[in-house]
Design an enzyme around this catalytic site. Structure first.
Site, PDB file in Angstrom:
ATOM      1  N   HIS A 191     -25.480 -22.140 -15.244  1.00 19.41           N
ATOM      2  CA  HIS A 191     -26.332 -22.405 -14.082  1.00 19.41           C
ATOM      3  C   HIS A 191     -27.317 -21.248 -13.873  1.00 19.41           C
ATOM      4  O   HIS A 191     -27.110 -20.157 -14.409  1.00 19.41           O
ATOM      5  CB  HIS A 191     -25.467 -22.489 -12.807  1.00 19.41           C
TER       6      HIS A 191
ATOM      7  N   CYS B 157     -19.554 -19.716  -6.742  1.00 23.89           N
ATOM      8  CA  CYS B 157     -19.082 -21.095  -7.008  1.00 23.89           C
ATOM      9  C   CYS B 157     -17.945 -21.515  -6.086  1.00 23.89           C
ATOM     10  O   CYS B 157     -17.733 -22.714  -5.890  1.00 23.89           O
ATOM     11  CB  CYS B 157     -18.521 -21.218  -8.422  1.00 23.89           C
TER      12      CYS B 157
HETATM   13  N1  GLY Z   1     -16.191 -25.180 -15.068  1.00 18.29           N
HETATM   14  C1  GLY Z   1     -17.295 -25.221 -14.218  1.00 18.29           C
HETATM   15  C2  GLY Z   1     -18.269 -26.261 -14.636  1.00 18.29           C
HETATM   16  O1  GLY Z   1     -18.413 -26.483 -15.800  1.00 18.29           O
HETATM   17  O2  GLY Z   1     -18.930 -26.892 -13.865  1.00 18.29           O
END
Ligand code: GLY
Length: 283
Positions: free
Chosen positions: A173, A274
Site C-alpha cells: 500500500h 493498519c
Molecule cells: N495481509 C494484509 C493484506 O494483504 O491486505
C-alpha cells in the site's frame, strides 16, 4: 469549509476501532512475501499491547470488534474504512477475501453515529492503507488493491479536500512506506519507490511539507496523534525491529514517542496504521 480539519486539528482523536487477531491469520492471511512463519501467540500479544497503548496510555475509547476466523486479515481494520471528520467511507477492499470485513466495520461506525458512505460500485476497489490524509488534502495510492474508480468515489465522499492519486511502485500500500509524523510532516522510507512516490506527492501539492526520511520503509508507517495533556504523540516501530530508523524518531523535538512492536503482523504485510481506524468525535 464544513468538516475541514487543517493542520491545527490534525491528529485529534477520541475513539479507535480495532479487531481481534483470528487464528487463521497465521496461515491464511494474504502476504506479498512468503517465508517467515507467524507466531500466532506473539502476534496476539503484540496486538494486545497496541490496543493497550491506545486505550490505557493514550486514553482513547476503543471499540473492539471480535476476530472472525473466516476473515484471516480482519485485524487490519484500516483497509475497511476511511474516516475524516464525521464522514466514514466504508471501502470495497481490493482483495476479494477481505470484502466481508466491511460488514462489522460499517456496523461499528453506525453505532458511533458517523455519516456512512458506502463504496458499492463493483468496478471500484480501495484499501484504507492506500489513503494518506494530511489534514489539508488526501493522497490515494494506486496499487494492486486500489484503483482510479475507488479514488474517485473517495474524492466524492470527502469533498472538503483535494484528492490526488499517486502510483505505488513497491510495497503493498501507499502507507507501506510513508505516513504522517505530524502536521505538515511526512515520514518516508528510503527505497526508490518510496522516495519516488514522495516526490510525486510533493510536486502535486500546493502545500509545503517537511520530509523525514528513515532508512527502513516499514518503519515509515507510524501513527501520529495530537492529544489533550499529551501533545504530539508518535507510535512507531521498536529499536529491536528497526534500530536505525528509531534513531531518527528520537531526534523529533517535543514528541511523546511510543514504540510498539509489530514484528509478527509485519510478516503478513500489516503495519501500525493498519490495526486501527481512528476517529475524532466531538462531544
Ligand atoms: N495481509 C494484509 C493484506 O494483504 O491486505
Amino acid at each position: 469549509m464544513a468538516g475541514y480539519i487543517g493542520w491545527t486539528g490534525f491528529g485529534h482523536f477520541t475513539h479507535a476501532v480495532v479487531r481481534g487477531v483470528p487464528a487463521s491469520l497465521a496461515r491464511e492471511a494474504l502476504r506479498t512475501v512468503g517465508g517467515a512463519e507467524v507466531d500466532l501467540e506473539r502476534a496476539r500479544r503484540e496486538h494486545a499491547a497496541y490496543v493497550g497503548v491506545l486505550r490505557d496510555e493514550l486514553g482513547l475509547r476503543v471499540v473492539e470488534l471480535p476476530a472472525e476466523e473466516s476473515l484471516p486479515d480482519c485485524v487490519f481494520v484500516e483497509d475497511a474504512a476511511v474516516v475524516c471528520g464525521d464522514t466514514a467511507l466504508v471501502t470495497r477492499p481490493g482483495a476479494r477475501s477481505r470484502r466481508k470485513e466491511t460488514e462489522a466495520m460499517k456496523a461499528a461506525l453506525q453505532q458511533l453515529n458517523l455519516n456512512i458512505v458506502e463504496m458499492t460500485d463493483e468496478s471500484a476497489t480501495l484499501d484504507g492503507g492506500d489513503v494518506l490524509f494530511t489534514g489539508r488534502e488526501i493522497f490515494v495510492g494506486l496499487s494492486k488493491r486500489t484503483n482510479h474508480r475507488g479514488a474517485e468515489i473517495l474524492a466524492d465522499a470527502f469533498k472538503d479536500y483535494a484528492v490526488s492519486t499517486v502510483p505505488v511502485l513497491g510495497g503493498l500500500h501507499l502507507k507501506s512506506f510513508c505516513s504522517m509524523a505530524g502536521p505538515g510532516i511526512f515520514v518516508v522510507g528510503s527505497s526508490e519507490p518510496a522516495q519516488k512516490a514522495m516526490k510525486v506527492m510533493q510536486e502535486m501539492s500546493d502545500h509545503q511539507y517537511v520530509k523525514v526520511t528513515v532508512p527502513d520503509d516499514l518503519a515509515a508507517n507510524c501513527v501520529y496523534m495530537n492529544l489533550p495533556n499529551k501533545g504530539h504523540v508518535l507510535l512507531h516501530c521498536t529499536s529491536e525491529e528497526f534500530p536505525a530508523s528509531v534513531k531518527v524518531f528520537k531526534k523529533l523535538k517535543n514528541y511523546t514517542l511510543v514504540p510498539v512492536s509489530n514484528a509478527e503482523k509485519a510478516k503478513v504485510d500489516g503495519a501500525l496504521t493498519c490495526c486501527s481506524v481512528l476517529i475524532n468525535k466531538k462531544a
